[in-house]
Design a protein around this motif. Structure first.
Motif, mmCIF file in Angstrom:
data_model
loop_
_atom_site.group_PDB
_atom_site.id
_atom_site.type_symbol
_atom_site.label_atom_id
_atom_site.label_comp_id
_atom_site.label_asym_id
_atom_site.label_seq_id
_atom_site.Cartn_x
_atom_site.Cartn_y
_atom_site.Cartn_z
ATOM 1 N N THR A 176 0.853 -1.192 0.000
ATOM 2 C CA THR A 176 0.000 0.000 0.000
ATOM 3 C C THR A 176 0.883 1.233 0.000
ATOM 4 O O THR A 176 1.836 1.320 0.775
ATOM 5 N N MET A 177 0.563 2.181 -0.882
ATOM 6 C CA MET A 177 1.397 3.385 -1.042
ATOM 7 C C MET A 177 0.533 4.641 -1.003
ATOM 8 O O MET A 177 -0.631 4.626 -1.402
ATOM 9 N N LEU A 178 1.141 5.729 -0.524
ATOM 10 C CA LEU A 178 0.535 7.065 -0.484
ATOM 11 C C LEU A 178 -0.770 7.082 0.314
ATOM 12 O O LEU A 178 -1.642 7.921 0.068
ATOM 13 N N ASN A 179 -0.896 6.167 1.271
ATOM 14 C CA ASN A 179 -2.122 6.130 2.060
ATOM 15 C C ASN A 179 -2.199 7.260 3.071
ATOM 16 O O ASN A 179 -3.249 7.470 3.681
ATOM 17 N N GLU A 180 -1.121 8.011 3.240
ATOM 18 C CA GLU A 180 -1.137 9.131 4.177
ATOM 19 C C GLU A 180 -0.947 10.468 3.469
ATOM 20 O O GLU A 180 -0.668 11.480 4.114
ATOM 21 N N SER A 181 -1.093 10.491 2.161
ATOM 22 C CA SER A 181 -0.935 11.751 1.425
ATOM 23 C C SER A 181 -1.806 11.721 0.180
ATOM 24 O O SER A 181 -2.169 10.648 -0.314
ATOM 25 N N THR A 182 -2.126 12.903 -0.301
ATOM 26 C CA THR A 182 -2.915 13.060 -1.528
ATOM 27 C C THR A 182 -2.195 14.080 -2.411
ATOM 28 O O THR A 182 -2.616 15.234 -2.495
ATOM 29 N N PRO A 183 -1.108 13.683 -3.064
ATOM 30 C CA PRO A 183 -0.233 14.645 -3.717
ATOM 31 C C PRO A 183 -0.865 15.471 -4.820
ATOM 32 O O PRO A 183 -0.588 16.680 -4.930
ATOM 33 N N VAL A 184 -1.711 14.876 -5.649
ATOM 34 C CA VAL A 184 -2.250 15.622 -6.789
ATOM 35 C C VAL A 184 -3.195 16.711 -6.321
ATOM 36 O O VAL A 184 -3.056 17.893 -6.688
ATOM 37 N N VAL A 185 -4.172 16.349 -5.503
ATOM 38 C CA VAL A 185 -5.117 17.364 -5.049
ATOM 39 C C VAL A 185 -4.451 18.322 -4.058
ATOM 40 O O VAL A 185 -4.835 19.507 -3.970
ATOM 41 N N ASP A 186 -3.435 17.877 -3.324
ATOM 42 C CA ASP A 186 -2.698 18.775 -2.432
ATOM 43 C C ASP A 186 -1.993 19.863 -3.226
ATOM 44 O O ASP A 186 -1.961 21.039 -2.818
ATOM 45 N N ALA A 187 -1.397 19.497 -4.361
ATOM 46 C CA ALA A 187 -0.703 20.489 -5.193
ATOM 47 C C ALA A 187 -1.692 21.523 -5.719
ATOM 48 O O ALA A 187 -1.408 22.730 -5.739
ATOM 49 N N MET A 188 -2.867 21.074 -6.151
ATOM 50 C CA MET A 188 -3.867 22.014 -6.649
ATOM 51 C C MET A 188 -4.406 22.894 -5.523
ATOM 52 O O MET A 188 -4.665 24.088 -5.719
ATOM 53 N N SER A 189 -4.580 22.327 -4.339
ATOM 54 C CA SER A 189 -5.031 23.110 -3.189
ATOM 55 C C SER A 189 -4.018 24.191 -2.852
ATOM 56 O O SER A 189 -4.380 25.352 -2.590
ATOM 57 N N ALA A 190 -2.758 23.815 -2.855
ATOM 58 C CA ALA A 190 -1.708 24.779 -2.523
ATOM 59 C C ALA A 190 -1.651 25.907 -3.548
ATOM 60 O O ALA A 190 -1.426 27.070 -3.196
ATOM 61 N N ALA A 191 -1.874 25.581 -4.827
ATOM 62 C CA ALA A 191 -1.818 26.609 -5.866
ATOM 63 C C ALA A 191 -2.947 27.625 -5.703
ATOM 64 O O ALA A 191 -2.706 28.849 -5.724
ATOM 65 N N VAL A 192 -4.175 27.163 -5.539
ATOM 66 C CA VAL A 192 -5.279 28.111 -5.411
ATOM 67 C C VAL A 192 -5.168 28.885 -4.099
ATOM 68 O O VAL A 192 -5.555 30.057 -4.013
ATOM 69 N N ASN A 193 -4.612 28.284 -3.063
ATOM 70 C CA ASN A 193 -4.453 28.991 -1.791
ATOM 71 C C ASN A 193 -3.401 30.096 -1.879
ATOM 72 O O ASN A 193 -3.384 31.026 -1.062
ATOM 73 N N GLU A 194 -2.508 29.992 -2.885
ATOM 74 C CA GLU A 194 -1.509 31.047 -3.077
ATOM 75 C C GLU A 194 -2.145 32.371 -3.486
ATOM 76 O O GLU A 194 -1.495 33.414 -3.457
ATOM 77 N N THR A 195 -3.413 32.345 -3.882
ATOM 78 C CA THR A 195 -4.093 33.597 -4.215
ATOM 79 C C THR A 195 -4.544 34.350 -2.969
ATOM 80 O O THR A 195 -5.042 35.488 -3.088
ATOM 81 N N ALA A 196 -4.412 33.760 -1.797
ATOM 82 C CA ALA A 196 -4.865 34.408 -0.567
ATOM 83 C C ALA A 196 -4.206 35.773 -0.419
ATOM 84 O O ALA A 196 -2.994 35.929 -0.575
ATOM 85 N N GLY A 197 -5.020 36.777 -0.128
ATOM 86 C CA GLY A 197 -4.521 38.139 0.020
ATOM 87 C C GLY A 197 -5.619 39.121 -0.334
ATOM 88 O O GLY A 197 -6.746 38.750 -0.676
ATOM 89 N N THR A 198 -5.288 40.412 -0.234
ATOM 90 C CA THR A 198 -6.261 41.480 -0.503
ATOM 91 C C THR A 198 -5.924 42.170 -1.812
ATOM 92 O O THR A 198 -4.769 42.546 -2.052
ATOM 93 N N TYR A 199 -6.934 42.334 -2.657
ATOM 94 C CA TYR A 199 -6.759 42.933 -3.975
ATOM 95 C C TYR A 199 -7.795 44.052 -4.127
ATOM 96 O O TYR A 199 -8.931 43.823 -4.551
ATOM 97 N N THR A 200 -7.418 45.243 -3.717
ATOM 98 C CA THR A 200 -8.337 46.377 -3.785
ATOM 99 C C THR A 200 -7.650 47.567 -4.442
ATOM 100 O O THR A 200 -6.413 47.629 -4.519
ATOM 101 N N ARG A 201 -8.482 48.488 -4.917
ATOM 102 C CA ARG A 201 -7.957 49.750 -5.438
ATOM 103 C C ARG A 201 -8.996 50.834 -5.174
ATOM 104 O O ARG A 201 -10.194 50.575 -5.073
#
Length: 393
Positions: A176-201
């Protein structure tokens, strides 16, 4: 005359006796042959029991290694070991037959058989070669996603020794492999979370219409603040079928400005590369807001969870898996480098322009993971990590 006459019957009697003995001898041949064969078998059994003559032993040395990997084929090499203890000159027509299969996440991906494998004296190994069933990789991918990215290996072999004392040996190896991680969806989660911040003008009164200024709770005579605050982002698996896989991108969006802002984007850019194989990809209209309609807005001070869906054609799994198991195509055998990028564009309600999240180029996240399906001495591992914030709203 009488003496000669008396000699003829004696001669006939002698010939008859020889014929009778020959007939009797022929009649006993089957019994004699049977006794001889029985004696030979008995001798072999005695020699076997005394350990002088042994039955060959057989086993699975390696359930599989990756052989030739190209765009057209992915070869699996299974190695069988055989030990023949018989002395020089003893040959019983011994051979080995083997049946074997490799199953990932309950999907049969490789199977083969080989018969009449000759057994040389002493210890030896024999390689059995078969090809991965590429048409079933999409089925495996579906099972992999539904198992929350856990990989299970089940390698089975039945080995038979064909000799005067036959033997059958079943071998099963599980992993059994990768039973304690979800690499593909983790990478996508990390990418969209990189947008966190304030964008105002700040938009001056001369840049916007009076109707928008009237919507501002401050009266807006000196202008208004327009924009978004992304509090966090994450991704989850959506529907998965034999032909398509959907991932859902979530954004928890707050309106820190003075006027309502659209909740649905004008454009979205998403790309996920695995060993330079483009898997998930979407631009602009290819994505749609799931939880809010196109005319929905986020009022000042309010927070909404907005979700966007991206679908992948599962035919791309074949190209990625080939790169994953090939040391030449990726960062190593059974290794994958993941690059996920994300950007979303909203219309600026004050100016009619756009507000990009992030402002310049898409945010990206890089990581890698490896498995140990057939690579000996390797353990599965992942550097892909989900955002440190909670994975849900």
């Amino acid at each position: 005359m009488s003496e000669a006459g008396s000699a003829d019957p004696g001669a006939g009697s002698a010939d008859g006796g020889s014929g009778s003995r020959l007939a009797a001898l022929v009649a006993t041949w089957p019994r004699r042959v049977g006794v001889a064969l029985g004696g030979l078998v008995g001798l072999l059994v005695v020699l076997y029991l005394l350990g002088i003559l042994g039955v060959p032993a057989v086993g699975l040395e390696d359930p599989g290694d990756w052989g030739e990997v190209t765009d057209e084929r992915t070869e699996i090499v299974t190695t069988v070991w055989v030990s023949k203890p018989n002395p020089v000159g003893v040959s019983l027509g011994e051979s080995v037959s083997a049946e074997y299969d490799i199953v990932l996440n309950d999907v049969l991906l490789a199977e083969g058989s080989k018969s009449d494998i000759r057994i040389p004296r002493g210890n030896s190994t024999t390689e059995l070669r078969t090809d991965l069933i590429n048409d079933r990789l999409a089925d495996w991918w579906v099972a992999y996603v539904r198992a929350n990215e856990t990989v299970t290996l089940d390698a089975n072999a039945t080995l038979r020794v064909n000799t005067f004392v036959g033997a059958s040996h079943d071998v099963r190896r599980q992993r059994t492999m990768l039973n304690e991680s979800t690499p593909v969806v983790d990478a996508m989660s990390a990418a969209v979370n990189e947008t966190a911040g304030t964008y105002t003008r700040s938009v001056g009164a001369g840049e916007t219409g009076d109707d928008l200024l009237d919507e501002s709770p401050l009266g807006g005579s000196d202008g208004v603040t327009v924009g978004y605050e992304v509090r966090r982002g994450w991704a989850t698996w959506g529907e998965v079928s034999e032909s398509e896989t959907t991932v859902v991108f979530h954004m928890l969006v707050h309106n820190p400005g003075d006027v309502p802002v659209p909740s649905s984007p004008d454009g979205v850019g998403v790309s996920v590369d695995m060993n330079d194989v483009r898997t998930f990809e979407a631009e602009s209209g290819d994505l749609s807001a799931e939880s809010l309609g196109p005319d929905a807005v986020i009022a000042p001070g309010e927070t909404e969870e907005v979700t966007y869906r991206v679908t992948m054609d599962n035919e791309r799994v074949d190209d990625w898996f080939t790169s994953h198991v090939s040391a030449e195509a990726g960062p190593g055998a059974e290794a994958t480098a993941v690059n996920a990028q994300f950007q979303v564009v909203f219309e600026n309600p004050a100016t009619g322009g756009e507000i990009r999240l992030p402002r310049d180029s898409p945010v990206g996240y890089d990581c890698s993971f490896r498995t140990a399906i057939l690579v000996d001495g390797q353990t599965s591992a992942s550097t892909c990590e989900p955002p440190s914030v909670p994975s849900g709203p």
